[in-house]
Scaffold this motif. Structure first.
Motif, PDB file in Angstrom:
ATOM      1  N   ILE A 163       0.855  -1.193   0.000  1.00 42.75           N
ATOM      2  CA  ILE A 163       0.000   0.000   0.000  1.00 42.75           C
ATOM      3  C   ILE A 163       0.882   1.231   0.000  1.00 42.75           C
ATOM      4  N   GLY A 164       0.677   2.094  -0.997  1.00 44.24           N
ATOM      5  CA  GLY A 164       1.462   3.315  -1.114  1.00 44.24           C
ATOM      6  C   GLY A 164       2.098   3.393  -2.482  1.00 44.24           C
ATOM      7  N   ASP A 165       2.204   4.608  -3.022  1.00 43.74           N
ATOM      8  CA  ASP A 165       2.810   4.776  -4.341  1.00 43.74           C
ATOM      9  C   ASP A 165       3.965   5.781  -4.313  1.00 43.74           C
ATOM     10  N   GLY A 166       4.571   5.932  -3.131  1.00 44.91           N
ATOM     11  CA  GLY A 166       5.677   6.868  -2.985  1.00 44.91           C
ATOM     12  C   GLY A 166       7.034   6.194  -2.991  1.00 44.91           C
ATOM     13  N   LYS A 188      -3.036   5.898  -4.672  1.00 45.13           N
ATOM     14  CA  LYS A 188      -4.093   6.874  -4.929  1.00 45.13           C
ATOM     15  C   LYS A 188      -3.824   7.727  -6.166  1.00 45.13           C
ATOM     16  N   HIS A 189      -2.597   7.648  -6.709  1.00 42.02           N
ATOM     17  CA  HIS A 189      -2.198   8.552  -7.781  1.00 42.02           C
ATOM     18  C   HIS A 189      -1.823   7.742  -9.023  1.00 42.02           C
ATOM     19  N   SER A 190      -2.626   7.847 -10.054  1.00 43.05           N
ATOM     20  CA  SER A 190      -2.395   7.066 -11.271  1.00 43.05           C
ATOM     21  C   SER A 190      -1.047   7.368 -11.900  1.00 43.05           C
ATOM     22  N   ASP A 191      -0.612   8.629 -11.836  1.00 47.89           N
ATOM     23  CA  ASP A 191       0.667   8.991 -12.443  1.00 47.89           C
ATOM     24  C   ASP A 191       1.834   8.330 -11.703  1.00 47.89           C
ATOM     25  N   LYS A 192       1.758   8.278 -10.379  1.00 49.83           N
ATOM     26  CA  LYS A 192       2.827   7.629  -9.613  1.00 49.83           C
ATOM     27  C   LYS A 192       2.822   6.121  -9.813  1.00 49.83           C
ATOM     28  N   LEU A 193       1.646   5.541  -9.958  1.00 50.23           N
ATOM     29  CA  LEU A 193       1.546   4.095 -10.144  1.00 50.23           C
ATOM     30  C   LEU A 193       2.189   3.638 -11.446  1.00 50.23           C
ATOM     31  N   GLU A 194       2.340   4.547 -12.406  1.00 51.12           N
ATOM     32  CA  GLU A 194       3.022   4.212 -13.656  1.00 51.12           C
ATOM     33  C   GLU A 194       4.441   3.726 -13.407  1.00 51.12           C
ATOM     34  N   ASN A 195       5.083   4.227 -12.343  1.00 55.60           N
ATOM     35  CA  ASN A 195       6.461   3.848 -12.042  1.00 55.60           C
ATOM     36  C   ASN A 195       6.597   2.366 -11.688  1.00 55.60           C
ATOM     37  N   PHE A 196       5.502   1.734 -11.278  1.00 60.45           N
ATOM     38  CA  PHE A 196       5.543   0.357 -10.778  1.00 60.45           C
ATOM     39  C   PHE A 196       5.185  -0.689 -11.836  1.00 60.45           C
ATOM     40  N   LYS A 197       4.681  -0.269 -12.972  1.00 63.96           N
ATOM     41  CA  LYS A 197       4.040  -1.194 -13.900  1.00 63.96           C
ATOM     42  C   LYS A 197       5.003  -2.149 -14.591  1.00 63.96           C
ATOM     43  N   THR A 198       6.295  -1.884 -14.546  1.00 68.78           N
ATOM     44  CA  THR A 198       7.243  -2.789 -15.189  1.00 68.78           C
ATOM     45  C   THR A 198       7.504  -4.042 -14.367  1.00 68.78           C
ATOM     46  N   THR A 204      -5.961   1.301  -7.911  1.00 67.79           N
ATOM     47  CA  THR A 204      -6.413   2.264  -6.901  1.00 67.79           C
ATOM     48  C   THR A 204      -7.542   1.657  -6.063  1.00 67.79           C
ATOM     49  N   SER A 205      -7.902   0.415  -6.356  1.00 60.98           N
ATOM     50  CA  SER A 205      -9.009  -0.247  -5.675  1.00 60.98           C
ATOM     51  C   SER A 205      -8.523  -0.984  -4.428  1.00 60.98           C
ATOM     52  N   THR A 206      -9.394  -1.042  -3.422  1.00 62.88           N
ATOM     53  CA  THR A 206      -9.102  -1.811  -2.206  1.00 62.88           C
ATOM     54  C   THR A 206     -10.157  -2.897  -1.986  1.00 62.88           C
ATOM     55  N   ASP A 207     -10.675  -3.443  -3.086  1.00 63.83           N
ATOM     56  CA  ASP A 207     -11.751  -4.429  -3.002  1.00 63.83           C
ATOM     57  C   ASP A 207     -11.245  -5.868  -2.935  1.00 63.83           C
ATOM     58  N   ASP A 208      -9.977  -6.098  -3.319  1.00 65.75           N
ATOM     59  CA  ASP A 208      -9.430  -7.451  -3.320  1.00 65.75           C
ATOM     60  C   ASP A 208      -8.829  -7.775  -1.949  1.00 65.75           C
ATOM     61  N   SER A 209      -8.397  -9.025  -1.757  1.00 65.37           N
ATOM     62  CA  SER A 209      -7.777  -9.419  -0.490  1.00 65.37           C
ATOM     63  C   SER A 209      -6.435 -10.095  -0.756  1.00 65.37           C
ATOM     64  N   TYR A 210      -5.560 -10.094   0.254  1.00 64.07           N
ATOM     65  CA  TYR A 210      -4.188 -10.548   0.076  1.00 64.07           C
ATOM     66  C   TYR A 210      -3.708 -11.295   1.315  1.00 64.07           C
ATOM     67  N   GLU A 211      -2.760 -12.222   1.105  1.00 65.25           N
ATOM     68  CA  GLU A 211      -2.182 -12.972   2.217  1.00 65.25           C
ATOM     69  C   GLU A 211      -1.217 -12.122   3.033  1.00 65.25           C
ATOM     70  N   ILE A 212      -0.408 -11.323   2.343  1.00 68.34           N
ATOM     71  CA  ILE A 212       0.548 -10.431   3.004  1.00 68.34           C
ATOM     72  C   ILE A 212       0.327  -9.025   2.491  1.00 68.34           C
ATOM     73  N   VAL A 213       0.182  -8.083   3.402  1.00 70.33           N
ATOM     74  CA  VAL A 213      -0.017  -6.682   3.047  1.00 70.33           C
ATOM     75  C   VAL A 213       1.068  -5.859   3.717  1.00 70.33           C
ATOM     76  N   ILE A 214       1.778  -5.071   2.919  1.00 66.37           N
ATOM     77  CA  ILE A 214       2.860  -4.220   3.426  1.00 66.37           C
ATOM     78  C   ILE A 214       2.386  -2.777   3.394  1.00 66.37           C
ATOM     79  N   GLU A 215       2.293  -2.165   4.555  1.00 66.18           N
ATOM     80  CA  GLU A 215       1.799  -0.787   4.667  1.00 66.18           C
ATOM     81  C   GLU A 215       2.982   0.169   4.573  1.00 66.18           C
ATOM     82  N   ALA A 216       3.031   0.948   3.492  1.00 69.87           N
ATOM     83  CA  ALA A 216       4.171   1.827   3.237  1.00 69.87           C
ATOM     84  C   ALA A 216       3.719   3.200   2.765  1.00 69.87           C
ATOM     85  N   THR A 217       2.595   3.667   3.296  1.00 68.75           N
ATOM     86  CA  THR A 217       2.056   4.954   2.859  1.00 68.75           C
ATOM     87  C   THR A 217       2.689   6.141   3.559  1.00 68.75           C
ATOM     88  N   GLY A 218       3.233   5.907   4.766  1.00 67.95           N
ATOM     89  CA  GLY A 218       3.717   7.028   5.566  1.00 67.95           C
ATOM     90  C   GLY A 218       2.582   7.790   6.227  1.00 67.95           C
TER      91      GLY A 218
END
Length: 309
Positions: A163-166, A188-198, A204-218
């Motif tokens: 979680i987090g796009d910084g 939350k920011h589509s432009d920042k999320l572009e950096n991760f797509k490779t 930007t959705s929080t509707d799915d679920s995950y086994e491990i979640v890393i909180e890195a929003t600050g």
């Protein structure tokens, strides 16, 4: 010497700060470049209410004097925690949890937004000759990202969310991606999320679920998101540090058997290795002079730093 001094309320640029004198087991390091971390900003919001002194803990420097003569003239980075050496934590390889520890620019020791630092020689790591200082400056935060893999076993089949796009999320995500895990970045920011797509899926959705979640929003709000999307018997890794407090319903985590794992400083040697081999890569750093600190702290670039010497 020039420095950025924090008096407990505000940060100021000074030119007459006393140059430190090294002790017997220390090295005198001339700071080349220093990086701004979100923790530095949170300290100025009250995260460390008792700290007064020079801020900053991410650095690349050149050793000018040392009890280890082989280091003189060499570029180094350094672990930021110095323990007492005698307590239960120091004697069981948990020095970063020593109750009387010193932490560069955070607890009981001046930081690196200045021209010189003295620090224990044993805590220094020589930078490979072919690794530019601008890349080596990522060693400390990258080590903190690697720490997650020491704490939590992430298999290629594990469904993981960061979680987090910084900046912090970007470093953590690159490290987790090396495991081959099913990785999704939530921001939350589509432009920042572009950096991760490779190297990861993004949303930007929080509707799915995950086994491990890393909180890195600050941000404290990141924990609420982590709670929402973590599966029963899953793991939340909390990487953010901030001045604000979070209220949580512990019964929820007991009933759902969710593990909350705090995570901070990590190993420097593998971080330097990843950087040297080019397994992780980061955008260029925007550098400022110390006297331009107000502009630097307002910058929204991926990574901000000071070019000092």
């Amino acid at each position: 010497m020039k420095a950025l001094y924090y008096n407990g309320e505000k940060l100021s640029y000074v030119e007459n700060y006393s140059k430190p004198i090294r002790k017997e087991n220390e090295s005198l390091i001339r700071i080349e470049v220093a990086g701004i971390c979100n923790t530095d900003k949170e300290i100025m919001k009250g995260y460390k209410p008792n700290f007064k002194g020079i801020l900053g803990h991410e650095f690349v420097g050149v050793v000018e004097d040392s009890n280890d003569k082989s280091l003189i003239g060499k570029r180094v980075v350094g672990d930021i925690n110095r323990g007492c050496g005698n307590c239960i934590y120091c004697t069981t390889n948990r020095e970063k949890h020593c109750l009387t520890r010193e932490v560069i620019g955070i607890d009981n020791h001046d930081g690196v937004f200045t021209e010189y630092l003295t620090w224990d020689t044993r805590l220094l790591h020589r930078i490979p000759d072919d690794l530019p200082s601008e890349k080596a400056l990522f060693t400390e935060p990258l080590a903190a990202a690697i720490e997650i893999l020491d704490q939590v076993h992430i298999k290629p089949s594990t469904k993981v969310a960061v979680i987090g796009d910084g900046r912090l999320s970007f470093m953590i995500s690159q490290v987790v991606a090396l495991t081959g895990a099913d990785l999704t970045i939530i921001g939350k920011h589509s432009d920042k999320l572009e950096n991760f797509k490779t190297f990861a899926k993004t949303t930007t959705s929080t509707d799915d679920s995950y086994e491990i979640v890393i909180e890195a929003t600050g941000s404290p709000s990141g924990f609420d998101t982590a709670k929402k999307i973590t599966r029963k018997q899953g793991i939340i890794v909390v990487k953010s540090t901030y001045a604000d407090k979070v209220n949580i319903d512990l019964s929820y985590f007991v009933v759902n058997e969710i593990t909350i794992k705090g995570s901070r400083c990590g190993p420097f040697k593998p971080a330097l290795s990843l950087l040297e081999k080019g397994y992780v890569d980061f955008p260029n750093i925007e550098f400022f002079k110390l006297e331009e600190f107000e502009e630097a702290f307002k910058s929204k670039e991926f990574k901000i730093g000071f070019r000092i010497n």
